[in-house]
Design an enzyme around this catalytic site. Structure first.
Site, PDB file in Angstrom:
ATOM      1  N   TYR A   1     -64.626  81.522  55.907  1.00 18.74           N
ATOM      2  CA  TYR A   1     -64.453  80.101  56.222  1.00 18.74           C
ATOM      3  C   TYR A   1     -65.418  79.264  55.393  1.00 18.74           C
ATOM      4  CZ  TYR A   1     -64.432  75.798  58.988  1.00 18.74           C
ATOM      5  OH  TYR A   1     -64.352  74.487  59.395  1.00 18.74           O
TER       6      TYR A   1
ATOM      7  N   LYS B   1     -64.392  76.427  52.658  1.00 17.91           N
ATOM      8  CA  LYS B   1     -64.826  75.038  52.834  1.00 17.91           C
ATOM      9  C   LYS B   1     -65.731  74.596  51.692  1.00 17.91           C
ATOM     10  CE  LYS B   1     -62.589  73.815  56.456  1.00 17.91           C
ATOM     11  NZ  LYS B   1     -61.588  72.752  56.369  1.00 17.91           N
TER      12      LYS B   1
ATOM     13  N   SER C   1     -66.891  71.176  56.006  1.00 11.88           N
ATOM     14  CA  SER C   1     -67.709  71.680  57.101  1.00 11.88           C
ATOM     15  C   SER C   1     -69.117  71.883  56.581  1.00 11.88           C
ATOM     16  CB  SER C   1     -67.141  73.013  57.596  1.00 11.88           C
ATOM     17  OG  SER C   1     -68.043  73.647  58.466  1.00 11.88           O
TER      18      SER C   1
END
Length: 144
Positions: free
Chosen positions: A73, A77, A59
């Protein structure tokens, strides 16, 4: 400003279960990468040819952090991104004939991101890296 952001992050961490995010967004892809590496390595050895590719989906959050609302997150990632680089170097140095890459799409405004919060959806929409074609509208192919 820094103190305020840091305090916000610590308050956020009190409410976020990092273990669940890391398990889903980092450990899952890591296990898939390891298993794919084992299988592709066996194929390459048996056939004496290039075995294939491992592609990790990361991402933009993993490259830039994007915004403070997705710290766990983004951290997971970012780790997947670096894991992919390490796997690529490992495969190249060992002559495993496996290519390893990662893809880093930008944010997409979806019902899920909107449900997370208006601020997150607005941050995604404002990010100049998220072109309209990336956010859901597709261009018509000239071949169609």
């Amino acid at each position: 400003m820094w103190k305020t952001d840091l305090l916000f992050l610590f308050r956020l961490l009190e409410h976020v279960v990092w273990g669940e995010v890391v398990e889903q967004e980092l450990l899952g892809p890591m296990q898939c990468c390891l298993e794919a590496g084992r299988r592709l390595s066996a194929i390459a050895e048996a056939t004496q040819s290039r075995a294939g590719r491992i592609i990790s989906f990361c991402s933009m959050s993993g490259k830039t952090g994007v915004h403070k609302h997705v710290a766990p997150y983004a951290a997971a990632k970012g780790a997947v991104r670096l894991m992919s680089k390490a796997a690529a170097v490992h495969c190249a140095q060992n002559g495993d004939k496996i290519r390893v890459n990662s893809v880093h799409p930008g944010g997409i405004v979806t019902p899920m991101t909107q449900a997370v919060g208006k601020q997150v959806a607005e941050a995604i929409a404002r990010d100049p890296r998220n072109k309209p074609s990336v956010r859901g509208t597709t261009r018509k192919s000239p071949l169609a």
